[in-house]
Motif scaffolding. Structure first.
Motif, PDB file in Angstrom:
ATOM      1  N   GLU A   9     -56.357   4.718  37.717  1.00  0.00           N
ATOM      2  CA  GLU A   9     -56.144   3.294  37.519  1.00  0.00           C
ATOM      3  C   GLU A   9     -56.563   2.509  38.760  1.00  0.00           C
ATOM      4  O   GLU A   9     -57.069   1.424  38.673  1.00  0.00           O
ATOM      5  N   PHE A  43     -60.141   2.073  38.883  1.00  0.00           N
ATOM      6  CA  PHE A  43     -60.469   1.101  37.856  1.00  0.00           C
ATOM      7  C   PHE A  43     -60.123  -0.312  38.316  1.00  0.00           C
ATOM      8  O   PHE A  43     -60.872  -1.250  38.095  1.00  0.00           O
ATOM      9  N   ALA A  44     -59.003  -0.419  39.039  1.00  0.00           N
ATOM     10  CA  ALA A  44     -58.534  -1.728  39.443  1.00  0.00           C
ATOM     11  C   ALA A  44     -59.572  -2.471  40.292  1.00  0.00           C
ATOM     12  O   ALA A  44     -59.702  -3.677  40.196  1.00  0.00           O
ATOM     13  N   ASN A  45     -60.326  -1.735  41.083  1.00  0.00           N
ATOM     14  CA  ASN A  45     -61.321  -2.376  41.933  1.00  0.00           C
ATOM     15  C   ASN A  45     -62.488  -2.954  41.133  1.00  0.00           C
ATOM     16  O   ASN A  45     -63.235  -3.778  41.634  1.00  0.00           O
ATOM     17  N   ALA A  46     -62.604  -2.496  39.920  1.00  0.00           N
ATOM     18  CA  ALA A  46     -63.764  -2.907  39.128  1.00  0.00           C
ATOM     19  C   ALA A  46     -63.500  -4.153  38.284  1.00  0.00           C
ATOM     20  O   ALA A  46     -64.316  -4.521  37.479  1.00  0.00           O
ATOM     21  N   VAL A  47     -62.340  -4.762  38.477  1.00  0.00           N
ATOM     22  CA  VAL A  47     -62.023  -5.926  37.649  1.00  0.00           C
ATOM     23  C   VAL A  47     -62.994  -7.072  37.935  1.00  0.00           C
ATOM     24  O   VAL A  47     -63.308  -7.374  39.082  1.00  0.00           O
TER      25      VAL A  47
END
Lengths: 201, 510
Positions: free
Chosen positions: A7, A10-14
């Motif tokens: 996660e 993934f969070a960095n890819a927002v």
């Protein structure tokens, strides 16, 4: 404190919200043309029982089996029920016109409702299983319903009504493949697929 | 451990487990039939008609049937612990055999009721995402066996990681694994003292539910025994208190209230004290309970959200409760109930705990409000309904009707109530975690990752469309979360973000 590695990556890819694909920009495909006569027939059939009951009461009053007052009321009741049934049929026809759906690369969109409208978007990665259902009347019109189940109880089920048999079969097959792909990859994201959207038909 | 032994065999429950089965079956019977019995005074009429002897005979018969059922269930019950699953054969009329893979289990509970303690036995139960209730219950198994099954379940992911099977859920990346998993002692996250647990009990809504039931039962008893001498004396005493005015009535009401609150606080102490929440890396363990010691083990990777809740009394006392949310097949996982993973006795300064339970979640300093039209919508409809009812009552029954005063009061209170409700609605997106707040006198703050979203719905009525608004519904593994009266653009942006998160997350279906 522990971390949840996937996660966090993934969070960095927002991305900025306005750069994301907008579901509203999708041109939806109307449901099968046969859905309209089917919906009108189903709406009318539903009112046949009360209409029949009133007719029987009328006949019984004429035969002197029930009080005559009831017989006098019967035409009024019959007329009122007929008007309601007709309004219902018109409503069903309008409702059928509003129903539409679309497949995007990663989700299924379904829009329905006339006064109270609803747009539902289900990501393929969240669908647990898919089934097609059709009643006797639907089969007569060559229609079927596609049900997609996700987690979240009964609130998590989406029923796409008004697909013709062939489209429903293809969509179901497509969804099942996407579910399997997602599981095989261990991730929800997979390569682009040819969407069997109604537009290709 | 019997399971690693080649002589694996189905095991039976020890005889003492029968006590548990009988107690539970009786509890279930009473719970399921109490409402029917008490409802509309049916029970009273029933007792009056049959007489006490017949009722006792009937009750004995029920107990006999329950005991016989429990004996058959106990005799037929078998379980087998395999390397990666537990199998159970059970049933009285219908035989059922089920196999639950450890990798599917989302939480495990070990209970130690008083009567099992001397035998070193515990009651073991586990839950999977597919079941609405506890899927497997093994009452009265040795503590060592229960702990070994628990450790296997928690370790199932690590073991599966080594032999990752494609397409198998076990192939999920081991989230939450940290240095703590490898031999380091668990970290103590929360240990509320006696007072905090007591305060938790005071603020729990259960006190008022219990009070309601007690009042109802008292009312029934009162009606039954209204003619008896003792009751006549009690009534005349009560009448004397009422006629004496507030000076004697107030202490009486105060005493009843204090008694209720004390009962609520004590019940919380019995259930939770001494409560300890430990972080074991991949799992969280909450334990406590004075009479029945309970230990709840929650797999962190099976958490789908967290909720912080404050009842109206809790708000006055500054007491919060935290709960971990998990998948429920009935979509009621969002309800904080008796079986939830509850962390009691939080003060405002303890709210950071939510980030330790559900990484990435931190209580936001502010919330985005929903559209102010929410207030006018409810006000207009509320006024119409209440004034309509009031008009109808005044026209038919006159001013004397008992409901006139409460309805008038409601009419006056409507604006502040609607305003309060609107003020509590709010949301905040913090990177990938979204918070939704709602409440009236109390409040409830739910946090979940956008990637958990299973489905996005946008609903609108003619009124909402006229004002460019929609109701956003996010379907989550634990149930629905709704945000009413959002502007169309705002709701669409949130929906797009949720879909993006769900469609790109490297997380399997629950």
């Amino acid at each position: 404190m522990t971390s949840r590695a996937p996660e966090e990556t993934f969070a960095n890819a927002v991305l900025a919200a306005d750069s994301l694909p907008d579901f509203r920009a999708v041109v939806l495909q109307p449901v099968a043309p046969a859905y309209r006569p089917y919906a009108v027939t189903a709406a009318v059939l539903g009112w046949l029982v009360p209409l029949g009951a009133v007719l029987i009461a009328w006949a019984a009053a004429a035969a002197g089996l029930v009080p005559a007052a009831l017989g006098a009321l019967a035409p009024v009741g019959f007329g009122a029920l007929l008007v309601i049934a007709m309004i219902n049929a018109v409503f069903a026809a309008v409702d059928a016109r509003r129903r539409a759906w679309a497949l995007r690369e990663h989700d299924l969109i379904y829009r329905s409702g006339v006064l109270w409208r609803r747009s539902v978007i289900v990501p393929f990665a969240r669908i647990q299983h898919v089934e097609t259902v059709s009643g006797p009347l639907e089969r007569r019109f060559g229609l079927t319903r596609l049900k997609c189940f996700t987690a979240g109880g009964s609130g998590g089920d989406l029923t796409v009504a008004g697909l013709d048999l062939e489209t429903a079969r293809r969509v179901r097959q497509f969804l099942l493949e996407r579910i399997r792909d997602g599981e095989d990859d261990g991730a929800a994201v997979s390569g682009p697929h040819e969407a069997p959207n109604g537009a290709d038909d | 451990m019997p399971t690693t032994d080649p002589s694996d065999a189905w095991q039976r429950l020890p005889p003492i487990a029968l006590v548990f089965l009988v107690v539970r079956a009786l509890q279930k019977f009473v719970r399921e039939n109490l409402v029917v019995f008490l409802g509309a005074g049916a029970g009273v009429a029933f007792v009056e008609r049959l007489g006490v002897r017949e009722v006792l005979l009937g009750a004995s018969l029920v107990v006999l049937i329950v005991v016989a059922g429990a004996i058959i269930y106990h005799r037929r019950f078998r379980f087998l612990v395999e390397d990666d699953a537990v199998r159970v054969r059970r049933g009285v009329l219908e035989r059922k055999e089920l196999r639950v893979r450890f990798s599917r289990v989302q939480n495990v509970q070990l209970g130690e009721p008083l009567y099992l303690r001397p035998f070193g036995l515990v009651q073991f139960s586990l839950e999977t995402p597919g079941a609405a209730e506890r899927e497997v219950e093994l009452p009265g198994i040795p503590r060592r066996l229960a702990e070994e099954i628990r450790d296997r379940i928690v370790g199932a992911r690590a073991a599966a990681g080594a032999a990752a099977t494609p397409g198998d859920e076990q192939a999920e990346p081991a989230a939450g694994s940290s240095a703590r998993d490898i031999g380091s002692p668990p970290a103590l996250l929360h240990a509320p003292g006696r007072v905090r647990v007591f305060v938790h009990g005071l603020s729990s809504n259960q006190v008022w539910v219990v009070a309601g039931v007690v009042l109802y039962v008292l009312d029934l008893v009162f009606r039954q025994t209204a003619d008896s001498l003792a009751m006549t004396q009690l009534v005349s005493w009560l009448e004397a208190q009422f006629s004496a005015g507030w000076s004697t009535l107030l202490p009486l009401v105060g005493a009843v209230l204090a008694g209720l609150l004390a009962a609520g606080g004590s019940a919380a102490l019995l259930r939770f004290h001494p409560y300890r929440l430990h972080d074991h890396g991949e799992r969280l363990v909450g334990s406590g309970g004075l009479l029945e010691r309970r230990e709840q083990t929650l797999r962190r990777d099976k958490l789908t959200g967290a909720v912080l809740q404050q009842s109206p009394v809790g708000r006055l006392l500054g007491c919060w409760v935290l709960a971990g949310l998990q998948t429920r097949s009935d979509g009621r996982g969002g309800d904080v109930g008796q079986h939830s993973f509850l962390v009691p006795g939080l003060r405002a300064e303890d709210l950071g705990l939510v980030g330790l339970l559900y990484p990435g979640a931190a209580v936001p300093a502010r919330f985005e409000p929903i559209h102010p039209r929410y207030r006018s919508w409810w006000l207009v409809r509320g006024f119409l309904v209440v004034t309509g009812l009031l008009g109808l009552l005044l026209a038919t029954s006159g001013r004397e009707h008992g409901a006139v005063l409460p309805l008038t009061l409601l009419l006056v209170l409507l604006p502040p109530l609607v305003w309060l409700r609107w003020r509590h609605w709010g949301w905040w997106l913090d990177r990938t975690v979204i918070w939704v707040r709602r409440g009236l006198f109390g409040q409830r703050l739910e946090a979940f990752e956008l990637a958990q979203v299973q489905q996005v719905q946008l609903r609108s009525s003619p009124y909402l469309r006229r004002h460019g608004l929609v109701r956003l519904v996010l379907v989550l593994p634990q149930g629905l979360v709704q945000l009413p009266f959002l502007s169309e653009d705002r709701a669409a942006a949130l929906a797009n973000q949720a879909l993006f998160a769900a469609e790109t997350a490297r997380r399997h279906r629950v």
